[in-house]
Design a protein around this motif. Sequence first.
Motif, PDB file in Angstrom:
ATOM      1  N   LEU A  48       0.817  -1.209   0.000  1.00 33.13           N
ATOM      2  CA  LEU A  48       0.000   0.000   0.000  1.00 33.13           C
ATOM      3  C   LEU A  48       0.852   1.262   0.000  1.00 33.13           C
ATOM      4  CD1 LEU A  48      -2.960   1.092   0.229  1.00 33.13           C
ATOM      5  CD2 LEU A  48      -2.614   1.084   2.714  1.00 33.13           C
ATOM      6  N   ILE A  49       1.959   1.250   0.728  1.00 33.76           N
ATOM      7  CA  ILE A  49       2.763   2.468   0.872  1.00 33.76           C
ATOM      8  C   ILE A  49       4.127   2.365   0.197  1.00 33.76           C
ATOM      9  CG2 ILE A  49       1.626   3.116   3.044  1.00 33.76           C
ATOM     10  CD1 ILE A  49       4.062   2.058   4.536  1.00 33.76           C
ATOM     11  N   ARG A  50       4.388   1.267  -0.496  1.00 30.10           N
ATOM     12  CA  ARG A  50       5.708   1.046  -1.102  1.00 30.10           C
ATOM     13  C   ARG A  50       6.060   2.137  -2.106  1.00 30.10           C
ATOM     14  NH1 ARG A  50      10.813   0.006  -1.584  1.00 30.10           N
ATOM     15  NH2 ARG A  50      11.483  -1.484  -3.157  1.00 30.10           N
ATOM     16  N   THR A  51       7.227   2.744  -1.903  1.00 26.55           N
ATOM     17  CA  THR A  51       7.744   3.750  -2.823  1.00 26.55           C
ATOM     18  C   THR A  51       9.245   3.502  -2.981  1.00 26.55           C
ATOM     19  OG1 THR A  51       6.134   5.354  -1.985  1.00 26.55           O
ATOM     20  CG2 THR A  51       7.935   6.212  -3.333  1.00 26.55           C
ATOM     21  N   PRO A  52       9.641   2.741  -4.017  1.00 23.62           N
ATOM     22  CA  PRO A  52      11.064   2.401  -4.159  1.00 23.62           C
ATOM     23  C   PRO A  52      11.939   3.641  -4.289  1.00 23.62           C
ATOM     24  CG  PRO A  52       9.694   1.056  -5.605  1.00 23.62           C
ATOM     25  CD  PRO A  52       8.809   2.129  -5.059  1.00 23.62           C
ATOM     26  N   LEU A  53      13.097   3.588  -3.651  1.00 21.10           N
ATOM     27  CA  LEU A  53      14.070   4.665  -3.781  1.00 21.10           C
ATOM     28  C   LEU A  53      14.870   4.457  -5.065  1.00 21.10           C
ATOM     29  CD1 LEU A  53      15.716   5.281  -0.286  1.00 21.10           C
ATOM     30  CD2 LEU A  53      14.090   6.720  -1.494  1.00 21.10           C
ATOM     31  N   PRO A  54      15.051   5.502  -5.855  1.00 24.83           N
ATOM     32  CA  PRO A  54      15.890   5.356  -7.055  1.00 24.83           C
ATOM     33  C   PRO A  54      17.353   5.204  -6.661  1.00 24.83           C
ATOM     34  CG  PRO A  54      15.267   7.660  -6.735  1.00 24.83           C
ATOM     35  CD  PRO A  54      14.499   6.863  -5.721  1.00 24.83           C
ATOM     36  N   GLY A  55      18.077   4.484  -7.502  1.00 24.89           N
ATOM     37  CA  GLY A  55      19.515   4.376  -7.297  1.00 24.89           C
ATOM     38  C   GLY A  55      19.956   3.359  -6.277  1.00 24.89           C
ATOM     39  N   ILE A  56      19.044   2.489  -5.833  1.00 27.76           N
ATOM     40  CA  ILE A  56      19.401   1.423  -4.890  1.00 27.76           C
ATOM     41  C   ILE A  56      19.359   0.089  -5.620  1.00 27.76           C
ATOM     42  CG2 ILE A  56      18.836   0.240  -2.745  1.00 27.76           C
ATOM     43  CD1 ILE A  56      19.758   3.071  -2.276  1.00 27.76           C
ATOM     44  N   VAL A  57      20.463  -0.622  -5.595  1.00 28.17           N
ATOM     45  CA  VAL A  57      20.558  -1.926  -6.258  1.00 28.17           C
ATOM     46  C   VAL A  57      20.242  -3.016  -5.251  1.00 28.17           C
ATOM     47  CG1 VAL A  57      22.060  -3.508  -7.513  1.00 28.17           C
ATOM     48  CG2 VAL A  57      22.302  -1.031  -7.840  1.00 28.17           C
ATOM     49  N   ARG A  58      19.289  -3.880  -5.603  1.00 28.31           N
ATOM     50  CA  ARG A  58      18.898  -4.987  -4.723  1.00 28.31           C
ATOM     51  C   ARG A  58      19.289  -6.311  -5.370  1.00 28.31           C
ATOM     52  NH1 ARG A  58      12.931  -5.227  -3.276  1.00 28.31           N
ATOM     53  NH2 ARG A  58      12.782  -5.448  -5.523  1.00 28.31           N
ATOM     54  N   LYS A  59      19.685  -7.266  -4.519  1.00 23.55           N
ATOM     55  CA  LYS A  59      20.031  -8.591  -5.027  1.00 23.55           C
ATOM     56  C   LYS A  59      19.808  -9.621  -3.931  1.00 23.55           C
ATOM     57  CE  LYS A  59      23.747 -11.204  -7.296  1.00 23.55           C
ATOM     58  NZ  LYS A  59      25.155 -11.173  -7.778  1.00 23.55           N
ATOM     59  N   ASN A  60      19.226 -10.767  -4.298  1.00 23.79           N
ATOM     60  CA  ASN A  60      18.999 -11.848  -3.341  1.00 23.79           C
ATOM     61  C   ASN A  60      20.188 -12.805  -3.327  1.00 23.79           C
ATOM     62  OD1 ASN A  60      16.497 -10.845  -2.676  1.00 23.79           O
ATOM     63  ND2 ASN A  60      15.358 -12.255  -3.972  1.00 23.79           N
ATOM     64  N   LYS A  77      23.748   1.535  -2.713  1.00 21.59           N
ATOM     65  CA  LYS A  77      23.606   2.685  -3.602  1.00 21.59           C
ATOM     66  C   LYS A  77      24.370   2.421  -4.891  1.00 21.59           C
ATOM     67  CE  LYS A  77      23.964   6.795  -1.736  1.00 21.59           C
ATOM     68  NZ  LYS A  77      24.466   7.932  -0.923  1.00 21.59           N
ATOM     69  N   HIS A  78      23.712   2.654  -6.006  1.00 17.74           N
ATOM     70  CA  HIS A  78      24.317   2.375  -7.317  1.00 17.74           C
ATOM     71  C   HIS A  78      25.592   3.193  -7.516  1.00 17.74           C
ATOM     72  CE1 HIS A  78      24.570   1.286 -11.526  1.00 17.74           C
ATOM     73  NE2 HIS A  78      24.688   2.565 -11.834  1.00 17.74           N
ATOM     74  N   GLY A  79      26.648   2.488  -7.870  1.00 21.00           N
ATOM     75  CA  GLY A  79      27.900   3.156  -8.168  1.00 21.00           C
ATOM     76  C   GLY A  79      28.710   3.586  -6.972  1.00 21.00           C
ATOM     77  N   ALA A  80      28.196   3.372  -5.780  1.00 21.84           N
ATOM     78  CA  ALA A  80      28.901   3.816  -4.585  1.00 21.84           C
ATOM     79  C   ALA A  80      29.782   2.696  -4.035  1.00 21.84           C
ATOM     80  CB  ALA A  80      27.913   4.249  -3.511  1.00 21.84           C
ATOM     81  N   THR A  81      30.866   3.086  -3.418  1.00 23.04           N
ATOM     82  CA  THR A  81      31.719   2.133  -2.713  1.00 23.04           C
ATOM     83  C   THR A  81      31.210   2.023  -1.282  1.00 23.04           C
ATOM     84  OG1 THR A  81      33.633   2.726  -4.052  1.00 23.04           O
ATOM     85  CG2 THR A  81      34.056   1.596  -1.964  1.00 23.04           C
ATOM     86  N   ALA A  82      30.746   0.843  -0.927  1.00 22.72           N
ATOM     87  CA  ALA A  82      30.139   0.664   0.394  1.00 22.72           C
ATOM     88  C   ALA A  82      31.160   0.883   1.498  1.00 22.72           C
ATOM     89  CB  ALA A  82      29.534  -0.725   0.516  1.00 22.72           C
TER      90      ALA A  82
END
Length: 326
Positions: A48-60, A77-82
């Motif tokens: 109901l309230i899901r609003t994906p954040l842009p620029g976040i890479v998800r992987k299982n 975060k896409h392109g960022a060094t964790a």
Amino acid sequence: MTSLAVTEIDPALARTLQHFAQLDADTPTPQLSYALRRRRLAELQAELIRTPLPGIVRKNHFVAAHGREICVRSYQKHGATAQQTLVWLHGGGWMVGDLNTHDDLCEHLAQFTGHVVLSVHYRRTPENRFPAPLDDVMVVLQWLSDMRGLLPFAADRVLLGGDSAGAHLALAAAVRQIQHPTDAARIAGLLLLYPPLQPDQDNDSMRRFATGFGLTPAAMQCYWQELGRPEGQAAQWLTPGCCSAAIVHLPPTLLMTAGHDILRDEAEAFAHEAQALGAPLQLLRAPAMVHGFARMLAASPAARQQVELACLAWAELIGRQRPLSK
């Protein structure tokens, strides 16, 4: 929703709770057990309230355990060094919640901290009683150590956190690791959001916020009952806040409570006791917030602000203790 709750909490959270209550009323599931119904409703609430954040890479990813697999989901975060790896344990009374219900929170945690966030789908009650969910957390910590050099987020030192029941499991994992060190990834910091720490509580917040603020005493009692009362060594980890000898040795810990939450007083009592023992713990109370606010970030700017504040304060606390590096 009572008028008291509407006037005292963040208006966006009040509206969200009203929407959740209507969703509950509009979703008849007579064929489902209590646990399955609560899980279904949690899924619908998240959708109901899901609003994906842009620029976040998800992987299982899948962690092999004895006779099972544990699914974990990474957020970066896409392109960022964790900077570090933050293992996150979702809330839901040890019974409800999964990776999908906490996508919004984990994406925000990755954005706020710059860390890789690794969300863990541990075994839930009533099918798997305590310490099964805690055992899964320990397996994931061992996996992160074993996979060093093979996965970019695997490390021998990680951060650990959780919301609600997940915060309880995070603290229990830290206590267990202090009491029984292994070669698993060491917990170098704890982020705990409104944890339940003691069953059968009767205090001011439990009475004051019993109705109209989301989590109820009856629901919390059910969750504790289904979690089980283990015997032997595992019994102490059920109430990790009581393990004073281990609490002294906690890593830098940030504990945030919600101002309008039945669990507020028990969590703050633990925080004060830990501080008195000398544990490096900082306590923050999020005003105008209700239990579960951290999974409503897509609906409430005020809730987002509070989680970001917790992340910033935690990073400062860790920095004051010692540099954290992989």
